[in-house]
Design a protein around this motif. Structure first.
Motif, short mmCIF file in Angstrom:
data_model
loop_
_atom_site.label_atom_id
_atom_site.label_comp_id
_atom_site.label_asym_id
_atom_site.label_seq_id
_atom_site.Cartn_x
_atom_site.Cartn_y
_atom_site.Cartn_z
N ILE A 85 38.50 29.34 -12.56
CA ILE A 85 37.60 28.50 -13.36
C ILE A 85 36.52 29.40 -13.95
O ILE A 85 35.84 30.12 -13.22
CB ILE A 85 36.93 27.43 -12.46
CG1 ILE A 85 38.00 26.57 -11.77
CG2 ILE A 85 35.97 26.58 -13.27
CD1 ILE A 85 38.62 25.52 -12.62
N GLU A 86 36.38 29.33 -15.25
CA GLU A 86 35.29 30.07 -15.90
C GLU A 86 34.03 29.25 -15.79
O GLU A 86 33.99 28.10 -16.20
CB GLU A 86 35.63 30.29 -17.39
CG GLU A 86 36.85 31.15 -17.64
CD GLU A 86 36.63 32.62 -17.25
OE1 GLU A 86 35.46 33.06 -17.32
OE2 GLU A 86 37.60 33.29 -16.86
N TYR A 87 33.03 29.81 -15.17
CA TYR A 87 31.79 29.05 -15.05
C TYR A 87 30.61 29.97 -15.23
O TYR A 87 30.42 30.92 -14.48
CB TYR A 87 31.74 28.34 -13.70
CG TYR A 87 30.52 27.46 -13.55
CD1 TYR A 87 30.39 26.31 -14.34
CD2 TYR A 87 29.51 27.76 -12.64
CE1 TYR A 87 29.27 25.50 -14.21
CE2 TYR A 87 28.40 26.96 -12.51
CZ TYR A 87 28.28 25.82 -13.31
OH TYR A 87 27.18 25.02 -13.19
N LYS A 88 29.83 29.69 -16.26
CA LYS A 88 28.64 30.49 -16.56
C LYS A 88 28.95 31.97 -16.55
O LYS A 88 28.29 32.76 -15.87
CB LYS A 88 27.51 30.17 -15.58
CG LYS A 88 26.99 28.75 -15.77
CD LYS A 88 25.74 28.47 -14.97
CE LYS A 88 25.21 27.10 -15.22
NZ LYS A 88 24.23 26.65 -14.25
N ALA A 118 33.92 24.01 -7.90
CA ALA A 118 33.32 24.41 -9.17
C ALA A 118 33.40 23.24 -10.14
O ALA A 118 34.32 22.43 -10.06
CB ALA A 118 34.08 25.61 -9.74
#
Lengths: 903, 229
Positions: A85-88, A118
């Protein structure tokens, strides 16, 4: 009452639990007091053993990458790829729930049960993922540290000074099928830390200093041991209950905790949970809504809802009471529910307020009678958990400030005018009166606008007053100290008024909101009650929900194949992407709300609720881009609408089902009538034929006249049978939709003539008259079919009218239709409902002298069928002068071809 | 009667119908030859030289229409076809293929005998026929082209006259719409049935006492017309 008897409710819950458990996967939790005790190691070790036994084990998620000896355990095991998961800007590795569900192994290992997922994943918490796995029948191994348990959250904070934000509802721990305590001594743990087996050395140093000091570790170990012991104890009790071992049945303690919006209430709730566990008691969390409480700010209401949710998660039953006096309501409810202990928080308000308005605690203690009252202190420094959901920033209404400025400026100008102009001319104009004008302005602003503008107005007017009226003029200096008092009073007045106005307005708004939603719910249910069709019900629901929540509402209903389809939507529906549709599908399959504003799939555009009815889930109600998604009220209100909708949809579904059943019954009835009709009507002529023919064949002494009569009888009956069969076949073809018209341009007299010719023997006793205009144009119809219609009508008239009477057939044509009447001079039709003659198998009372010439009651319904196939109508009525009239009206199609007949 | 017994070939697969025909026709002076299928029927038709053939359209081994065509290739023997109600189109096809008349099942013996008489008469007579024809109070003189009703001359248009004389020539026998259209307007005429209906309607207005209940110019629903004698 015999108190030792097992509570039937408890037993029922047991049965339900066991039933669910039989399909459900099993959860095994490897439980420890701290990181580093070896939970993951134990879990993986166990997984390896299972895998060696040939069981399908998959590692869903394991935090093993930093500990080499643990990592080595993973070798040879089936590892599920992480979901990235791409997060910030960072890439987070998460457990891939869907992959696990698709893979469907026997056992999945998912580390860190209390983990917070997430953003963007389906559930907010990992334990929800685990529950979905269990629901799918997959067994789960997971790990948990004691400090993540919700009920010990405060204690852990107290011990370690560190607040744990990742918490797990106790019910998950309590409901786990197996808990294995992984325990090592604090010294050993410290040793392992030093060796860098838990954290990397640098981190370890830090951890040792802060969290992992020996005292903390001992305390946490005690907590973990105690919590495990409690579980074992509970298991023992369950065993006793199921096996009806009544002896040490605990006293029926019931604990009640009074919950308010205070941030400290969470502590209170956890304390009560511990108390209730210790007493093995049921417990309830109650919030009391008083007129003052109704005026709570939205923040406070949010906190209250959070507190109640927390209590629910910890296993309490939650109830909201309404009343004017907290103590009265609380005690009345407590007595009604046989509460033995009430827990309330230690008041955090100054003593003078008790003198003014009385202390709830004192009152409760004085009047509680048999009930024990526990007053629980709270930690002053307790932080609130609301940081996760920051309140939306207050909007500043600049327009209100503008208005306030304007009003105050006008008041000041007026005051200046009076004081300086009027005051100098006549008697001196008292500055007290100027103050009155200012006060009026402040009053107006406070009553009209929010608290901010009110305070601003009071400050503004005081400053202006000082500047313009108080000597020395046009400076902010004050020469006379008595004015300070004036200022203070002015400020306090403004504050008090604005606070009062504010709270009244809040109350009014709250009341109006509630009233609006109640009224909306009422109007919805009223409108739904008047509707039968599923489609309309769906439209009504979508419209009402959209109106009340001021957002786009969608209603999904399952098709016969259990696929979800949009049944209704308010307004133009934006296309829903696959992600959104999968959320909706999830809601439908799992019967739980999801989407924005919930903890499941919060990234979705809409909020979706299942329409849970008694027969299961009947649909999904969705609200796209809800306006007030942050407001927890919205979920509750929407739930109320979903409940109403579910009832209506279920009712409609049941009605549809019963209509289908009715159709089947009707078809069955028709078939039975047909069968009995056929068997009777065909057998009667057959019997006559057989009888007459056998007489002819077997009787030698038959006179020629008698023989002829018998033979004629045979012919007659055979003709009758033929007619019956013809009708039956025509009816069947009409019913089956296999009757195809072959339309041509026909001369009506020819068709009528052919029908009359066909019947001339049967109608020999009647006078048949045809009144057909000579100039009748050609008409476009199926000649054979229409001949059948006239034949049936004429035959029918012959059967039901006395011999010697006239049967007339006449026609007239207008520009758009052709009308044909068949009239007779018989007794007429049954007067109650002449249209009944067109029903299948309807038979009138025939003339007594027509020896059993009645048909099957199909002739006229065939007429109706054929005429309707032509797009026309046929009616039956009685003529005022006596006799019946059958009127056929056919639409005229096209223009008849012109033919030069002079050739 | 000195006339020899006419021979009738019955091609019909249903034994009860054959039995009924055998009994009733024998008692009315006909000699019967029976066939239960089309193959045998064809052989019999060639070998026993029947005066008339009664042919069931619903045979198991061959379409009745096809059988009619085959017989017509070498014989002008009258063929009366038998079929069930609701098969009007089959009848029309068979009639156009050369059959002379038809009977709808179930039929009575009087109807059967009437059809047989008409069919046999048309073969025994030469095509010229009689020039003068009487039908009730109608008198048709085809030599003088004069038609009177109760002594009063009737004025017919050329097409009406041709239609009437065509029906008179085939009196008692059914004529299909197509046959009539071909005869009167020529084989290439693309005219439709409704032309015929209009002329027939006019003719009835002139010849019949009650055009809606015609006595002479009968309609055979879905098939054609027949002059009732």
């Amino acid at each position: 009452m015999n108190d030792t008897r097992p509570d039937p409710d408890a037993l029922l819950a047991e049965v339900v639990q066991q039933e669910a458990a039989s399909h459900r996967g099993k959860l095994k939790v490897f439980f420890g007091s701290n990181a580093g005790v070896g939970k993951t190691y134990a879990m993986l070790d166990e997984a390896r053993k299972r895998a060696a036994e040939g069981i399908d084990v998959v590692i869903g998620y394991a935090e093993a990458h930093i500990r080499p000896e643990t990592e080595s355990l993973l070798l040879g095991l089936d590892l599920l790829p992480y979901k990235l998961i791409e997060y910030k800007g960072a890439t987070l590795k998460e457990f891939d729930l869907d992959a696990a569900l698709v893979r469907k192994p026997a056992i999945v290992c998912v580390d860190e049960l209390a983990h917070t997922n997430a953003p963007g994943l389906r559930h907010a918490k990992r334990w929800q993922d685990v529950y979905e796995l269990l629901d799918a029948g997959i067994n789960v191994y997971s790990t948990l540290n004691v400090q993540h348990l919700e009920s010990v959250n405060d204690i852990v904070e107290h011990i370690t000074g560190v607040r744990v934000n990742e918490t797990l509802p106790d019910k998950v721990f309590d409901e786990a099928d197996e808990v294995e305590l992984i325990d090592i001594s604090p010294d050993e743990l410290i040793e392992r830390l030093r060796e860098g087996k838990v954290y990397k050395t640098q981190q370890a140093e830090q951890a040792l200093r802060h969290f992992f000091n020996r005292g903390n570790l001992i305390a946490l170990r005690e907590l973990a041991l105690r919590r495990t012991a409690e579980r074992v104890d509970a298991q023992m009790r369950d065993f006793r209950r199921v096996h009806d071992i009544a002896k040490p049945w605990a006293a029926n303690e019931r604990v009640l905790v009074c919950v308010g919006p205070s941030p400290f209430a969470a502590q209170l709730i956890r304390a009560t949970k511990r108390l209730a566990s210790a007493f093995r008691a049921q417990w309830l969390a109650v919030s009391i809504e008083t007129p003052i409480a109704a005026a709570l700010s939205s923040d406070a209401r949010e906190r209250l809802a959070q507190n109640l949710r927390l209590a629910e998660q910890l296993g309490a039953q939650t109830v909201t009471l309404t009343g004017t006096n907290v103590v009265d309501e609380l005690l009345a409810f407590a007595r009604q529910r046989n509460i033995t202990k009430i827990v309330i928080g230690k008041p955090d308000r100054p003593r003078w307020r008790d003198w003014l308005s009385g202390s709830i605690v004192d009152d409760l203690i004085r009047r509680s009678g048999q009930i024990d009252i526990y007053v629980v202190r709270h930690e002053q420094k307790a932080s609130t958990n609301t940081a996760q959901n920051p309140a939306p920033p207050r909007r500043i209404h600049w327009a209100e400030y503008g208005c306030a400025t304007l009003i105050c400026a006008v008041a000041t100008a007026l005051g200046m005018f009076m004081y300086h102009v009027l005051g100098h001319e006549g008697e001196s104009f008292s500055n007290t009166n100027v103050l009155m004008i200012d006060l009026l302005a402040v009053l107006f602003v406070a009553a009209r606008f929010d608290r901010g503008p009110a305070i601003f107005a009071s400050l503004f007017t005081v400053a202006a007053f000082d500047f313009t009226v108080v000597p020395p003029y046009y400076t902010f200096n004050v020469s006379d100290s008595q004015y300070l008092l004036t200022f203070a009073v002015m400020l306090v007045t403004a504050l008090v008024i604005s606070t009062l106005t504010h709270s009244i307005r809040r109350q009014r708004e709250a009341a109006r909101n509630r009233e609006r939603s109640t009224a909306a719910l009422l109007s919805l249910s009223r409108e739904l009650a008047a509707t039968r069709e599923k489609k309309n019900i769906a439209l009504i629901i979508a419209r009402h929900v959209a109106e009340v929540f001021d957002s786009q509402a969608i209603l999904f209903l399952p098709t016969l194949e259990r696929e979800l389809a949009i049944a209704a939507a308010s307004g133009e529906l934006p296309p829903l992407d696959d992600k959104e549709l999968s959320v909706i599908r999830w809601v439908f399959d799992h019967n739980q709300p999801a989407g924005c504003g919930t903890t499941t799939l919060p990234a979705a555009r809409g909020i979706y609720l299942p329409l849970a009815a008694s027969s299961g889930n009947v649909g999904v109600l969705g609200l796209l881009d809800p306006r007030r998604s942050a407001d927890p009220e919205i979920l509750h209100q929407l739930e109320a609408f979903a409940n109403q909708s579910a009832l209506a949809v279920e009712r409609a579904a049941l009605a549809e089902e019963s209509a289908r059943a009715w159709e089947r019954v009707e078809a069955e009835f028709l078939r039975n009538t047909l069968l009995s009709g056929v068997s009777h009507d065909l057998r009667t002529p057959l019997a006559a034929i057989t009888g007459a023919a056998s007489s002819l064949a077997e009787t030698d002494s038959l006179s020629p006249a008698a023989g002829k009569e018998l033979a004629e009888n045979i012919v007659h009956e055979a003709e009758r049978m033929e007619l019956l069969i013809t009708n039956l076949l025509d009816m069947t073809r009409l019913e089956a939709g296999g009757f195809q018209l072959h339309k041509e341009w026909h001369a009506l007299p020819e068709i009528v003539g052919s029908a009359i010719h066909h019947l001339h023997k049967r109608l020999s006793q009647h006078r048949i008259v045809a009144h057909l205009p000579a100039n009748l144009p050609l008409v476009f119809l199926d000649g054979l079919a229409m001949e059948q219609v006239f034949t049936n009508l004429l035959d029918n008239a012959g059967i039901y009218t006395p011999p010697g009477t006239e049967i007339a057939i006449s026609a007239f044509i207008t520009s758009d239709r052709l009308t044909i009447d068949v009239t007779d001079h018989g007794p007429g039709l049954p007067s109650t409902d002449p249209a009944r003659v067109f029903q299948k198998f309807f038979r009138g009372g025939s003339r007594p002298d027509t020896h059993a010439r009645r048909g099957m009651g199909l002739g006229l319904s065939i007429c109706k069928g054929i005429v309707e196939l032509h797009g026309g109508t046929i009616t039956a009525s009685n003529r005022p002068e006596g006799g019946a009239i059958f009127r056929i009206t056919l639409p005229r199609e096209g223009t008849p071809p012109t033919i030069d007949t002079q050739g | 009667m000195t006339e020899p017994q006419p021979t009738i070939l019955v091609i019909e697969d249903e034994e009860p119908i054959r039995k009924f025909l055998r009994v009733s026709l024998a008692s009315h002076g006909y000699r019967l030859v029976e066939s239960a299928d089309a193959a045998d029927g064809l052989v019999q038709a060639a070998s026993c030289q029947p005066d008339l053939i009664i042919l069931d359209l619903g045979l198991p081994d061959m379409d009745g229409v096809e059988l009619t065509r085959r017989i017509r290739q070498w014989s002008k023997v009258p063929i009366v076809i038998v079929s069930a109600r609701g098969k009007e189109q089959d009848k029309v096809v068979a009639l156009d293929a050369g059959a002379d008349d038809y009977l709808t099942k179930p039929f009575g013996v009087s109807e059967l005998l009437a059809r047989l008489r008409v069919a046999l008469r048309h073969t025994s007579k030469s095509d010229t026929g009689e020039a003068v024809f009487d039908l009730g109070d109608l008198h048709i003189d085809m030599v003088r082209r004069l038609i009177t009703r109760a002594g009063q001359p009737l004025h017919l248009t050329p097409n009406e006259y041709r239609l009437l004389t065509l029906l008179v020539k085939h009196a008692g026998k059914v004529l299909t719409h197509r046959q009539i259209l071909h005869e009167i307007w020529g084989p290439g005429s693309a005219l439709e049935t409704h032309y015929l209906r209009v002329y027939m309607n006019q003719l009835r207005q002139k010849l019949e006492a009650d055009p809606a209940q015609p006595r002479y110019l009968l309609t055979e629903p879905g098939v054609g017309y027949r002059l009732n004698v």
